[in-house]
Scaffold this active site. Structure first.
Site, mmCIF file in Angstrom:
data_model
loop_
_atom_site.group_PDB
_atom_site.id
_atom_site.type_symbol
_atom_site.label_atom_id
_atom_site.label_comp_id
_atom_site.label_asym_id
_atom_site.label_seq_id
_atom_site.Cartn_x
_atom_site.Cartn_y
_atom_site.Cartn_z
ATOM 1 N N ILE A 182 6.943 5.930 17.785
ATOM 2 C CA ILE A 182 6.615 6.819 16.655
ATOM 3 C C ILE A 182 5.334 7.622 16.899
ATOM 4 C CG2 ILE A 182 6.260 6.954 14.147
ATOM 5 C CD1 ILE A 182 8.988 5.787 14.771
ATOM 6 N N ARG A 210 -0.945 13.336 13.789
ATOM 7 C CA ARG A 210 -0.549 13.423 12.375
ATOM 8 C C ARG A 210 -0.362 14.887 11.926
ATOM 9 N NH1 ARG A 210 -1.812 8.355 10.051
ATOM 10 N NH2 ARG A 210 0.065 8.712 8.874
ATOM 11 N N PRO A 211 0.550 15.636 12.549
ATOM 12 C CA PRO A 211 0.779 17.027 12.141
ATOM 13 C C PRO A 211 1.408 17.106 10.748
ATOM 14 C CG PRO A 211 2.414 16.333 13.753
ATOM 15 C CD PRO A 211 1.451 15.206 13.611
ATOM 16 N N LYS A 259 0.839 -1.215 0.000
ATOM 17 C CA LYS A 259 0.000 0.000 0.000
ATOM 18 C C LYS A 259 0.869 1.258 0.000
ATOM 19 C CE LYS A 259 -1.860 1.447 4.126
ATOM 20 N NZ LYS A 259 -1.435 2.817 4.439
ATOM 21 N N ASN A 260 1.850 1.301 0.891
ATOM 22 C CA ASN A 260 2.596 2.540 1.072
ATOM 23 C C ASN A 260 3.655 2.766 -0.005
ATOM 24 O OD1 ASN A 260 0.966 3.085 3.192
ATOM 25 N ND2 ASN A 260 2.432 2.475 4.779
ATOM 26 N N CYS A 314 -6.097 9.837 11.654
ATOM 27 C CA CYS A 314 -6.746 8.631 12.161
ATOM 28 C C CYS A 314 -6.514 8.579 13.652
ATOM 29 C CB CYS A 314 -6.256 7.386 11.442
ATOM 30 S SG CYS A 314 -4.501 7.239 11.367
ATOM 31 N N ARG A 358 -4.892 10.472 4.695
ATOM 32 C CA ARG A 358 -3.708 11.252 5.074
ATOM 33 C C ARG A 358 -2.686 11.306 3.925
ATOM 34 N NH1 ARG A 358 -0.470 14.294 8.863
ATOM 35 N NH2 ARG A 358 1.651 13.711 8.402
ATOM 36 N N ASP A 392 3.995 0.082 12.312
ATOM 37 C CA ASP A 392 2.798 -0.565 11.750
ATOM 38 C C ASP A 392 2.702 -2.043 12.140
ATOM 39 O OD1 ASP A 392 2.201 1.837 10.573
ATOM 40 O OD2 ASP A 392 2.938 1.285 8.586
ATOM 41 N N ARG A 444 -9.012 -0.888 4.334
ATOM 42 C CA ARG A 444 -8.136 0.195 3.856
ATOM 43 C C ARG A 444 -6.748 -0.337 3.506
ATOM 44 N NH1 ARG A 444 -7.310 4.602 8.019
ATOM 45 N NH2 ARG A 444 -5.789 5.144 6.429
ATOM 46 N N ASP A 472 3.571 19.894 10.053
ATOM 47 C CA ASP A 472 4.553 20.975 10.176
ATOM 48 C C ASP A 472 5.813 20.734 9.351
ATOM 49 O OD1 ASP A 472 4.635 18.902 12.255
ATOM 50 O OD2 ASP A 472 6.481 19.902 12.887
HETATM 51 N N1 EPU Z 1 5.417 14.001 12.029
HETATM 52 C C1 EPU Z 1 5.418 15.291 12.491
HETATM 53 N N2 EPU Z 1 5.204 16.293 11.596
HETATM 54 C C2 EPU Z 1 4.989 16.057 10.272
HETATM 55 C C3 EPU Z 1 4.985 14.712 9.807
HETATM 56 C C4 EPU Z 1 5.209 13.712 10.724
HETATM 57 O O1 EPU Z 1 5.599 15.536 13.673
HETATM 58 O O2 EPU Z 1 4.797 17.015 9.524
HETATM 59 C C5 EPU Z 1 5.630 12.917 12.993
HETATM 60 C C6 EPU Z 1 4.442 11.964 13.076
HETATM 61 O O3 EPU Z 1 3.449 12.473 13.939
HETATM 62 C C7 EPU Z 1 5.095 10.721 13.590
HETATM 63 C C8 EPU Z 1 6.466 10.756 12.937
HETATM 64 O O4 EPU Z 1 6.666 12.089 12.516
HETATM 65 O O5 EPU Z 1 5.221 10.815 14.974
HETATM 66 C C9 EPU Z 1 6.653 9.851 11.758
HETATM 67 O O6 EPU Z 1 5.583 10.044 10.867
HETATM 68 P P1 EPU Z 1 5.761 9.901 9.290
HETATM 69 O O7 EPU Z 1 5.655 11.253 8.686
HETATM 70 O O8 EPU Z 1 6.952 9.071 8.965
HETATM 71 O O9 EPU Z 1 4.442 9.092 8.938
HETATM 72 P P2 EPU Z 1 3.696 9.168 7.567
HETATM 73 O O10 EPU Z 1 4.639 9.456 6.497
HETATM 74 O O11 EPU Z 1 2.491 10.029 7.705
HETATM 75 C C10 EPU Z 1 3.973 6.667 6.878
HETATM 76 C C11 EPU Z 1 3.045 5.522 6.617
HETATM 77 C C12 EPU Z 1 2.410 5.088 7.908
HETATM 78 C C13 EPU Z 1 3.518 4.665 8.875
HETATM 79 C C14 EPU Z 1 4.513 5.825 9.060
HETATM 80 C C15 EPU Z 1 5.696 5.451 9.910
HETATM 81 C C16 EPU Z 1 2.322 5.988 4.357
HETATM 82 C C17 EPU Z 1 1.218 6.375 3.440
HETATM 83 N N3 EPU Z 1 2.034 5.964 5.665
HETATM 84 O O12 EPU Z 1 3.159 7.688 7.444
HETATM 85 O O13 EPU Z 1 1.610 3.962 7.615
HETATM 86 O O14 EPU Z 1 2.964 4.344 10.116
HETATM 87 O O15 EPU Z 1 4.997 6.251 7.776
HETATM 88 O O16 EPU Z 1 6.381 4.398 9.336
HETATM 89 O O17 EPU Z 1 3.405 5.677 3.912
HETATM 90 C C18 EPU Z 1 -0.261 2.570 7.801
HETATM 91 O O18 EPU Z 1 0.092 2.050 6.716
HETATM 92 O O19 EPU Z 1 -1.157 2.081 8.508
HETATM 93 C C19 EPU Z 1 0.411 3.777 8.263
HETATM 94 C C20 EPU Z 1 -0.085 4.558 9.215
#
Ligand code: EPU
Length: 453
Positions: free
Chosen positions: A338, A132-133, A32-33, A127, A103, A316, A409, A135
């Site tokens: 995380i 999920r910020p 998926k990702n 979710c 997201r 995950d 999903r 910034d």
């Molecule tokens: N974070 C911030 N600010 C931001 C972005 C992220 O503080 O602007 C924080 C998040 O809150 C978290 C950490 O950084 O604490 C890591 O988040 P990351 O940005 O890596 O997560 P993501 O890119 O939104 C992807 C996967 C997630 C997976 C995470 C961590 C996709 C589409 N989603 O999310 O997958 O948990 O990386 O490996 O690639 C899932 O598949 O169920 C899922 C949630």
């Protein structure tokens, strides 16, 4: 073409009768990702992108619907194969009604900015796993010279991006993917430091490279990107879903039995497999054949686990591993590093008979082994959802899992595939008083706007 989404599984609920001993063989779907950023990448290409091994799951269909609304032509060539042509991409604004559902829609902002020099992001989906910020995205775009303003419609990004060096203050998977997608079409040399090294990021970088992008340091925390004016089309295959692979392995560790996991990449889940071995599971891998054989005689040994960015234990996989620990002997500390909201499903496991103490939002103690009994449960998110399904498989008696949209999903036809390896599971439609017969997917399933198969 109607505005209504014509793809829909009858979500409803799963009925599961446990306990289960796992046996047989299961094939892993495309990741998926990996699929989600591939679909967004099509916006940058001068010619069609054909994506193979796309998992037929709800998040992918939401992403395709958003792509369609952006004007990308989508042909469903065969099951799991989509051809995306972005020549007719007419708008830079993400749809306000669909974006909050997903997201990962935020990934589109990188290519839209590179192509149009502006985009509007309505509040993206979140979710239950944490805040999920966004910034880091805002900070990163500003580093590329983009102006960020908040408006009623969402966050507006404007300005022709210029090359930049950006140091991620913390590792972000989609943050890295989004800035990578921006940088490959931004003139000059850009550098992303402390970039995510997840295999899905590497797969995206390799796809872009195969289309003519110049990227050095792929698979490392430093990506050096020399922007190009044009990228060709291409053909890409999604890598195997390492989270699904690990969840199947955790299923065996929770229920006992043996399983051959096919069409996977064992090298991408080396740490989770090592942890399961430390718990006492027997594991053999064949990376060339893409096979993992795992067997477990219960109870396994409890060990403490801690989530980490790649190549560590993926967040995950934390929920399925926590379920496996409820069936292992001893006390285990689960440390979720995380997300601050990814342990709240454990009260549902306690309702089934587990003995888990939540120490704080990031840590819990699991005392096992504890026999689980069937319960009525609600799936809070994709990964807690599959964890509850695993718990239900090892529990005695009937469990009912509601809100299975959350599981759909991320996992394709999960009930059909789990039935093949011994899990007694059925999807029950709303209003049905008896478990209905296994439900066949309609041949016409297709997300809105998709032409073809
Ligand atoms: N974070 C911030 N600010 C931001 C972005 C992220 O503080 O602007 C924080 C998040 O809150 C978290 C950490 O950084 O604490 C890591 O988040 P990351 O940005 O890596 O997560 P993501 O890119 O939104 C992807 C996967 C997630 C997976 C995470 C961590 C996709 C589409 N989603 O999310 O997958 O948990 O990386 O490996 O690639 C899932 O598949 O169920 C899922 C949630």
């Amino acid at each position: 073409m109607t505005e209504e989404c014509i793809f829909s599984l009858p979500y409803m609920r799963f009925l599961i009768d446990g306990p289960t001993t796992i046996h047989g063989s299961i094939s892993v779907a495309g990741a998926k990702n990996a699929a989600l950023p591939f679909l967004a990448a099509s916006i940058l290409l001068d010619a069609p992108l054909e994506v193979h091994r796309v998992p037929m799951i709800e998040d992918v269909h939401r992403m395709l619907e958003i792509a369609h609304r952006l004007g990308i032509a989508i042909d469903a060539v065969a099951p799991g194969v989509y051809r995306l042509t972005a020549a007719g991409c007419t708008t830079s604004e993400l749809p306000a009604d669909l974006t909050p559902k997903l997201r990962a829609a935020i990934i589109f902002t990188g290519p839209l900015l590179a192509r149009w020099g502006s985009t509007v992001l309505p509040q993206p989906g979140g979710c239950t796993i944490g805040q999920r910020p966004i910034d880091l995205f805002l900070d990163g775009f500003r580093a590329f010279g983009v102006t960020v303003t908040e408006e009623a419609a969402g966050t507006r990004f404007t300005g022709k991006p210029r090359s930049a060096r950006y140091v991620f203050p913390l590792v972000s998977v989609t943050g890295t993917e989004t800035l990578l997608l921006l940088a490959v079409r931004t003139p000059g040399v850009s550098v992303l430091e402390n970039a995510a090294m997840e295999p899905e990021v590497t797969a995206l970088a390799q796809l872009l490279q195969s289309c003519g992008a110049h990227i050095e340091g792929i698979g490392t925390p430093t990506l050096v990107i020399r922007g190009v004016e044009h990228l060709s089309g291409g053909v890409v295959t999604c890598i195997p879903d390492r989270i699904e692979t690990g969840a199947f392995a955790a299923l065996v560790a929770a229920c006992g039995g043996s399983l051959e996991i096919r069409d996977c990449d064992p090298t991408q889940i080396a740490v989770p497999l090592k942890l399961l071995e430390d718990m006492g599971a027997t594991i053999a891998t064949d990376a060339t054949a893409g096979v993992i054989r795992i067997s477990a005689q219960l109870p396994l040994r409890a060990i403490s686990i801690r989530t980490h960015e790649y190549p560590g234990l993926p967040t995950d996989l934390q929920p399925p591993f926590t379920v496996a620990l409820t069936q292992a002997s001893g006390l285990a500390l689960v440390h979720e590093t995380i997300y601050e909201g990814r342990l709240f499903y454990v009260d549902k496991l306690n309702k089934m008979g587990a003995n888990i103490t939540l120490c704080d939002p990031h840590r819990c103690l699991v005392a096992g082994p504890r026999p689980l009994h069937g319960a009525r449960l609600e799936s809070p998110d994709i990964r807690a959802g599959i964890a509850l399904l695993i718990a239900a498989a090892c529990a005695t008696g009937r469990s009912v899992i509601e809100n299975v949209y959350q599981i759909d999903r991320g996992f394709e036809r999960i009930e059909e595939r789990l039935r093949d390896i011994g899990v007694r599971i059925q999807r029950e439609e709303e209003g049905a008083h008896q478990p209905s017969a296994p439900i066949a997917l309609p041949d016409s399933r297709s997300p809105q706007g998709v032409v073809g198969y």
